[in-house]
Design a protein around this motif. Structure first.
Motif, mmCIF file in Angstrom:
data_model
loop_
_atom_site.group_PDB
_atom_site.id
_atom_site.type_symbol
_atom_site.label_atom_id
_atom_site.label_comp_id
_atom_site.label_asym_id
_atom_site.label_seq_id
_atom_site.Cartn_x
_atom_site.Cartn_y
_atom_site.Cartn_z
ATOM 1 N N GLU A 36 0.847 -1.177 0.000
ATOM 2 C CA GLU A 36 0.000 0.000 0.000
ATOM 3 C C GLU A 36 0.890 1.237 0.000
ATOM 4 O O GLU A 36 2.097 1.150 0.264
ATOM 5 C CB GLU A 36 -0.938 0.020 1.205
ATOM 6 C CG GLU A 36 -0.267 0.264 2.541
ATOM 7 C CD GLU A 36 -1.258 0.448 3.677
ATOM 8 O OE1 GLU A 36 -2.331 1.044 3.457
ATOM 9 O OE2 GLU A 36 -0.950 0.000 4.789
ATOM 10 N N GLY A 37 0.317 2.371 -0.312
ATOM 11 C CA GLY A 37 1.075 3.612 -0.325
ATOM 12 C C GLY A 37 1.291 4.129 -1.734
ATOM 13 O O GLY A 37 1.400 3.360 -2.695
ATOM 14 N N VAL A 38 1.376 5.444 -1.840
ATOM 15 C CA VAL A 38 1.489 6.088 -3.151
ATOM 16 C C VAL A 38 2.750 5.651 -3.884
ATOM 17 O O VAL A 38 2.690 5.168 -5.025
ATOM 18 C CB VAL A 38 1.463 7.622 -2.987
ATOM 19 C CG1 VAL A 38 1.786 8.301 -4.322
ATOM 20 C CG2 VAL A 38 0.096 8.081 -2.477
ATOM 21 N N SER A 90 -5.161 -1.835 6.556
ATOM 22 C CA SER A 90 -4.106 -0.857 6.343
ATOM 23 C C SER A 90 -3.067 -0.894 7.446
ATOM 24 O O SER A 90 -3.355 -1.193 8.602
ATOM 25 C CB SER A 90 -4.713 0.550 6.259
ATOM 26 O OG SER A 90 -3.698 1.525 6.166
ATOM 27 N N ARG A 92 -1.431 1.891 8.106
ATOM 28 C CA ARG A 92 -1.274 3.318 8.366
ATOM 29 C C ARG A 92 -2.373 3.849 9.271
ATOM 30 O O ARG A 92 -3.444 3.249 9.397
ATOM 31 C CB ARG A 92 -1.277 4.089 7.045
ATOM 32 C CG ARG A 92 -0.177 3.644 6.094
ATOM 33 C CD ARG A 92 -0.414 4.173 4.694
ATOM 34 N NE ARG A 92 0.658 3.732 3.795
ATOM 35 C CZ ARG A 92 1.732 4.460 3.519
ATOM 36 N NH1 ARG A 92 1.880 5.654 4.048
ATOM 37 N NH2 ARG A 92 2.665 3.996 2.706
ATOM 38 N N SER A 95 -5.758 5.049 6.229
ATOM 39 C CA SER A 95 -5.524 4.056 5.184
ATOM 40 C C SER A 95 -5.359 4.722 3.827
ATOM 41 O O SER A 95 -5.952 5.756 3.533
ATOM 42 C CB SER A 95 -6.689 3.055 5.130
ATOM 43 O OG SER A 95 -7.907 3.720 4.900
ATOM 44 N N CYS A 96 -4.527 4.108 3.029
ATOM 45 C CA CYS A 96 -4.295 4.572 1.664
ATOM 46 C C CYS A 96 -5.530 4.266 0.814
ATOM 47 O O CYS A 96 -6.359 3.422 1.166
ATOM 48 C CB CYS A 96 -3.074 3.870 1.101
ATOM 49 S SG CYS A 96 -2.606 4.381 -0.562
ATOM 50 N N GLU A 97 -5.648 4.960 -0.304
ATOM 51 C CA GLU A 97 -6.789 4.697 -1.188
ATOM 52 C C GLU A 97 -6.743 3.294 -1.775
ATOM 53 O O GLU A 97 -7.794 2.720 -2.084
ATOM 54 C CB GLU A 97 -6.804 5.708 -2.334
ATOM 55 C CG GLU A 97 -7.243 7.095 -1.948
ATOM 56 C CD GLU A 97 -7.328 7.980 -3.175
ATOM 57 O OE1 GLU A 97 -8.437 8.226 -3.660
ATOM 58 O OE2 GLU A 97 -6.252 8.414 -3.645
ATOM 59 N N ARG A 165 7.626 -0.482 2.722
ATOM 60 C CA ARG A 165 7.309 0.894 3.126
ATOM 61 C C ARG A 165 8.587 1.712 3.315
ATOM 62 O O ARG A 165 8.673 2.853 2.861
ATOM 63 C CB ARG A 165 6.490 0.872 4.410
ATOM 64 C CG ARG A 165 6.014 2.240 4.873
ATOM 65 C CD ARG A 165 5.061 2.104 6.037
ATOM 66 N NE ARG A 165 4.601 3.397 6.505
ATOM 67 C CZ ARG A 165 3.694 3.566 7.462
ATOM 68 N NH1 ARG A 165 3.164 2.495 8.043
ATOM 69 N NH2 ARG A 165 3.323 4.771 7.833
#
Length: 273
Positions: A36-38, A90, A92, A95-97, A165
């Motif tokens: 996850e994450g941009v 998530s 985070r 949460s990421c999209e 990450r």
């Protein structure tokens, strides 16, 4: 075209995401890793990694970035996930999209050879314990133009979510490979067109790192966070170098030490910008 489904309960699909996030054994058995994450998503898609599954929150308007990623990614299964379940999955605070299960690749050594060119720089991390440290090393190795990163022995998992990450997605750009042991690693280097010089790092190194010639094909060795380089690596390295430190601490964090070594190699090679 991706199969579209809804995830409204802690069903088998939810358990699959959750299990692969925390279980190294299950990740490598199924050849899938949680992401996850941009930056990780962008780098995975940009560098041609395929996704078994991707999830996004139900009932929420997705950003242009998320739509762009979904349009570009190779995805088998697409899940619309209840926001509460998305938050559970998530890693985070927010949460990421997008979350996903990325397919592990088998072409690391081939990609490493393509990246290496005629004057390669490799980094070997001996028995790293912390996935965060391993991710930091991947990030720095990518930044300073290493051909790839190896681990030897029982090591942290490259596909651990904490490693992915910490690498800020560099793990999807820079080739990496977990070598079973030192002997196999040495056989690999012996089989290259030009055997690289192996430079180990140790507080008891024979000379300063800055005085080592890192301009030719080179392997940088970084030791375990607690015990440093193994006796075997110290004996088989061509040279043992030390980084001068002047404070109260007796050593540097492994990720910091690796970054310093990689920068010194890049500096000697005249890499600017």
């Amino acid at each position: 075209m991706a199969v579209k489904m809804k995830m409204t309960a802690r069903n088998a699909a939810f358990q699959r995401f959750e299990t692969l996030k925390r279980s190294r054994e299950k990740r490598h058995r199924q050849r899938l890793a949680f992401v996850e994450g941009v930056h990780p998503f962008e780098q995975a898609i940009l560098n041609g990694w395929a996704f078994d599954s991707v999830g996004f929150p139900a009932g929420k308007r997705l950003s242009g970035w998320a739509h762009d990623m979904l349009g570009k990614a190779s995805i088998d299964n697409l899940y619309e996930i209840e926001p509460a379940l998305m938050d559970e999955l998530s890693e985070r605070e927010e949460s990421c999209e997008l979350i996903g299960l990325v397919k592990m690749r088998e072409d690391a050594l081939g990609r490493m050879e393509q990246r290496a060119g005629e004057n390669p720089l490799y980094l070997v991390f001996d028995r790293p314990q912390g996935p965060g440290n391993l991710g930091t090393v991947l990030r720095s190795a990518d930044a300073f133009s290493a051909a790839g990163v190896f681990t030897t022995g029982h090591s942290a998992d490259f596909y651990d979510p904490l490693c992915i990450r910490a690498s800020i997605g560099a793990c999807f750009h820079l080739p990496f490979y977990a070598m079973e042991n030192m002997e196999n690693m040495l056989k690999y280097f012996d089989g290259l067109p030009v055997r690289p010089k192996i430079i180990g790092t140790s507080a008891k190194g024979t000379d300063y790192l800055s005085r080592m010639d890192l301009t030719g094909p080179t392997v940088l060795l970084i030791g375990n966070e607690t015990f440093g380089l193994s006796k075997g690596w110290k004996e088989r390295a061509d040279h043992l170098a030390r980084i001068p430190i002047f404070g109260a601490a007796s050593s540097l964090n492994a990720g910091c030490a690796a970054s310093i070594c990689l920068y010194e190699a890049a500096r000697q090679r005249g890499i600017e910008g």
